[in-house]
Write a protein that holds these residues in place. Structure first.
Motif, PDB file in Angstrom:
ATOM      1  N   SER A  66      15.882  59.336  17.877  1.00 21.46           N
ATOM      2  CA  SER A  66      16.959  58.656  17.143  1.00 21.46           C
ATOM      3  C   SER A  66      16.908  57.149  17.357  1.00 21.46           C
ATOM      4  CB  SER A  66      18.317  59.196  17.587  1.00 21.46           C
ATOM      5  OG  SER A  66      18.427  60.566  17.255  1.00 21.46           O
ATOM      6  N   LEU A  67      16.684  56.733  18.604  1.00 19.74           N
ATOM      7  CA  LEU A  67      16.575  55.294  18.879  1.00 19.74           C
ATOM      8  C   LEU A  67      15.398  54.666  18.147  1.00 19.74           C
ATOM      9  CD1 LEU A  67      17.423  55.093  22.692  1.00 19.74           C
ATOM     10  CD2 LEU A  67      18.748  54.152  20.782  1.00 19.74           C
ATOM     11  N   ILE A  68      14.286  55.373  18.140  1.00 25.06           N
ATOM     12  CA  ILE A  68      13.111  54.875  17.414  1.00 25.06           C
ATOM     13  C   ILE A  68      13.447  54.750  15.931  1.00 25.06           C
ATOM     14  CG2 ILE A  68      10.740  55.434  16.693  1.00 25.06           C
ATOM     15  CD1 ILE A  68      10.847  54.591  19.601  1.00 25.06           C
ATOM     16  N   GLY A  69      14.104  55.767  15.376  1.00 22.91           N
ATOM     17  CA  GLY A  69      14.462  55.739  13.959  1.00 22.91           C
ATOM     18  C   GLY A  69      15.433  54.633  13.615  1.00 22.91           C
ATOM     19  N   ILE A  70      16.425  54.428  14.448  1.00 24.61           N
ATOM     20  CA  ILE A  70      17.434  53.384  14.208  1.00 24.61           C
ATOM     21  C   ILE A  70      16.807  51.993  14.278  1.00 24.61           C
ATOM     22  CG2 ILE A  70      19.457  52.265  15.261  1.00 24.61           C
ATOM     23  CD1 ILE A  70      20.380  55.138  16.047  1.00 24.61           C
ATOM     24  N   ASN A  71      15.855  51.810  15.171  1.00 21.88           N
ATOM     25  CA  ASN A  71      15.251  50.496  15.371  1.00 21.88           C
ATOM     26  C   ASN A  71      14.037  50.222  14.487  1.00 21.88           C
ATOM     27  OD1 ASN A  71      16.971  49.346  17.426  1.00 21.88           O
ATOM     28  ND2 ASN A  71      16.215  50.990  18.732  1.00 21.88           N
ATOM     29  N   ASN A  72      13.623  51.194  13.695  1.00 22.52           N
ATOM     30  CA  ASN A  72      12.453  51.031  12.820  1.00 22.52           C
ATOM     31  C   ASN A  72      12.744  51.616  11.443  1.00 22.52           C
ATOM     32  OD1 ASN A  72      10.203  50.064  14.797  1.00 22.52           O
ATOM     33  ND2 ASN A  72      11.282  51.699  15.850  1.00 22.52           N
TER      34      ASN A  72
ATOM     35  N   LEU B 217      20.526  72.479  32.742  1.00 20.64           N
ATOM     36  CA  LEU B 217      20.578  71.023  32.840  1.00 20.64           C
ATOM     37  C   LEU B 217      19.246  70.401  32.442  1.00 20.64           C
ATOM     38  CD1 LEU B 217      22.043  68.419  33.525  1.00 20.64           C
ATOM     39  CD2 LEU B 217      21.444  68.797  35.930  1.00 20.64           C
ATOM     40  N   SER B 218      18.145  71.011  32.865  1.00 26.55           N
ATOM     41  CA  SER B 218      16.839  70.474  32.486  1.00 26.55           C
ATOM     42  C   SER B 218      16.611  70.602  30.976  1.00 26.55           C
ATOM     43  CB  SER B 218      15.709  71.132  33.281  1.00 26.55           C
ATOM     44  OG  SER B 218      15.627  72.517  33.037  1.00 26.55           O
ATOM     45  N   LEU B 219      17.113  71.671  30.366  1.00 29.51           N
ATOM     46  CA  LEU B 219      17.015  71.800  28.907  1.00 29.51           C
ATOM     47  C   LEU B 219      17.805  70.689  28.225  1.00 29.51           C
ATOM     48  CD1 LEU B 219      16.244  73.209  26.270  1.00 29.51           C
ATOM     49  CD2 LEU B 219      18.192  74.761  26.634  1.00 29.51           C
ATOM     50  N   VAL B 220      19.010  70.454  28.696  1.00 28.70           N
ATOM     51  CA  VAL B 220      19.835  69.375  28.124  1.00 28.70           C
ATOM     52  C   VAL B 220      19.114  68.039  28.247  1.00 28.70           C
ATOM     53  CG1 VAL B 220      21.989  68.069  28.413  1.00 28.70           C
ATOM     54  CG2 VAL B 220      22.030  70.577  28.440  1.00 28.70           C
ATOM     55  N   LEU B 221      18.500  67.781  29.390  1.00 24.02           N
ATOM     56  CA  LEU B 221      17.775  66.524  29.580  1.00 24.02           C
ATOM     57  C   LEU B 221      16.585  66.398  28.625  1.00 24.02           C
ATOM     58  CD1 LEU B 221      17.900  66.155  33.466  1.00 24.02           C
ATOM     59  CD2 LEU B 221      19.175  64.839  31.755  1.00 24.02           C
ATOM     60  N   PHE B 222      15.870  67.486  28.412  1.00 23.13           N
ATOM     61  CA  PHE B 222      14.758  67.455  27.447  1.00 23.13           C
ATOM     62  C   PHE B 222      15.273  67.158  26.041  1.00 23.13           C
ATOM     63  CE2 PHE B 222      11.822  69.008  30.570  1.00 23.13           C
ATOM     64  CZ  PHE B 222      10.570  68.694  30.074  1.00 23.13           C
ATOM     65  N   VAL B 223      16.355  67.802  25.647  1.00 25.54           N
ATOM     66  CA  VAL B 223      16.907  67.568  24.305  1.00 25.54           C
ATOM     67  C   VAL B 223      17.389  66.127  24.171  1.00 25.54           C
ATOM     68  CG1 VAL B 223      18.746  68.214  22.689  1.00 25.54           C
ATOM     69  CG2 VAL B 223      17.451  69.994  23.886  1.00 25.54           C
ATOM     70  N   VAL B 224      18.082  65.626  25.185  1.00 23.29           N
ATOM     71  CA  VAL B 224      18.565  64.238  25.144  1.00 23.29           C
ATOM     72  C   VAL B 224      17.379  63.270  25.071  1.00 23.29           C
ATOM     73  CG1 VAL B 224      19.731  62.447  26.502  1.00 23.29           C
ATOM     74  CG2 VAL B 224      20.790  64.696  26.232  1.00 23.29           C
ATOM     75  N   LEU B 225      16.346  63.506  25.877  1.00 21.52           N
ATOM     76  CA  LEU B 225      15.171  62.645  25.865  1.00 21.52           C
ATOM     77  C   LEU B 225      14.522  62.607  24.487  1.00 21.52           C
ATOM     78  CD1 LEU B 225      12.807  61.040  27.298  1.00 21.52           C
ATOM     79  CD2 LEU B 225      11.725  63.281  27.550  1.00 21.52           C
ATOM     80  N   VAL B 226      14.265  63.783  23.928  1.00 21.60           N
ATOM     81  CA  VAL B 226      13.501  63.843  22.684  1.00 21.60           C
ATOM     82  C   VAL B 226      14.361  63.459  21.479  1.00 21.60           C
ATOM     83  CG1 VAL B 226      12.100  65.306  21.182  1.00 21.60           C
ATOM     84  CG2 VAL B 226      11.935  65.558  23.664  1.00 21.60           C
TER      85      VAL B 226
ATOM     86  N   THR C  83      15.516  65.651  13.174  1.00 22.89           N
ATOM     87  CA  THR C  83      16.456  66.120  14.198  1.00 22.89           C
ATOM     88  C   THR C  83      16.145  67.564  14.585  1.00 22.89           C
ATOM     89  OG1 THR C  83      18.162  64.599  13.412  1.00 22.89           O
ATOM     90  CG2 THR C  83      18.889  66.470  14.759  1.00 22.89           C
ATOM     91  N   ILE C  84      15.939  68.412  13.601  1.00 17.59           N
ATOM     92  CA  ILE C  84      15.588  69.815  13.871  1.00 17.59           C
ATOM     93  C   ILE C  84      14.260  69.900  14.616  1.00 17.59           C
ATOM     94  CG2 ILE C  84      14.924  72.011  12.785  1.00 17.59           C
ATOM     95  CD1 ILE C  84      16.956  71.198  10.504  1.00 17.59           C
TER      96      ILE C  84
END
Length: 150
Positions: free
Chosen positions: A19-25, A5-14, A51-52
């Motif tokens: 992705s949000l930064i890229g979409i908004n800039n 679960l902590s790995l999933v959270l790290f992947v989602v965070l990063v 992404t990789i």
């Protein structure tokens, strides 16, 4: 919290944050009008590469977090992530090529610091950052070249 679960959270965070930064800039007309060096890659390459790299960054951070949640290695990991997320708004939204170059140089230094800190503690985390270091070094060269050309 389980390790998975902590790995999933790290992947989602990063990956999610990147992705949000890229979409908004996004690169717009301003970027298209800039003079670019001949080694400038096509725009479509940046999304897949980042992404990789974001997955590698997340896994490295997760590994360090599992070993030591506070301390130098984790602090440097958070620093590089903040600088990474800062670069796109500075370059693409604020159109500050020189300031973006400063951000990316400090980012590269923080990436190398993370590698150095973890080389003997957790070699896998350090190695996960090597492609990231190579790409950011290339991106710094590209940023610096665009700055000089414009």
């Amino acid at each position: 919290m389980t390790r998975f679960l902590s790995l999933v959270l790290f992947v989602v965070l990063v990956v999610g944050g990147g992705s949000l930064i890229g979409i908004n800039n996004v690169p717009g007309e301003w970027y298209q009008a800039l003079a670019k060096p001949p080694f400038n890659p096509p725009n479509w390459i940046f999304g897949p590469v980042w992404t990789i790299l974001y997955v590698l960054i997340a896994v490295a951070g997760w590994r360090v977090w599992n070993a030591e949640r506070t301390g130098g290695a984790m602090s440097v990991w958070w620093l590089q992530l903040g600088l990474n997320f800062l670069w796109s708004p500075v370059f693409f939204t604020l159109n500050q090529i020189g300031l973006a170059f400063l951000v990316i140089v400090v980012l590269l230094v923080s990436i190398f610091a993370f590698i150095r800190i973890n080389w003997h503690r957790d070699r896998k985390s350090a190695v996960l950052f090597l492609p990231y270091a190579a790409w950011v070094a290339f991106a710094a060269l590209l940023n610096g070249s665009i700055w000089l050309l414009n």
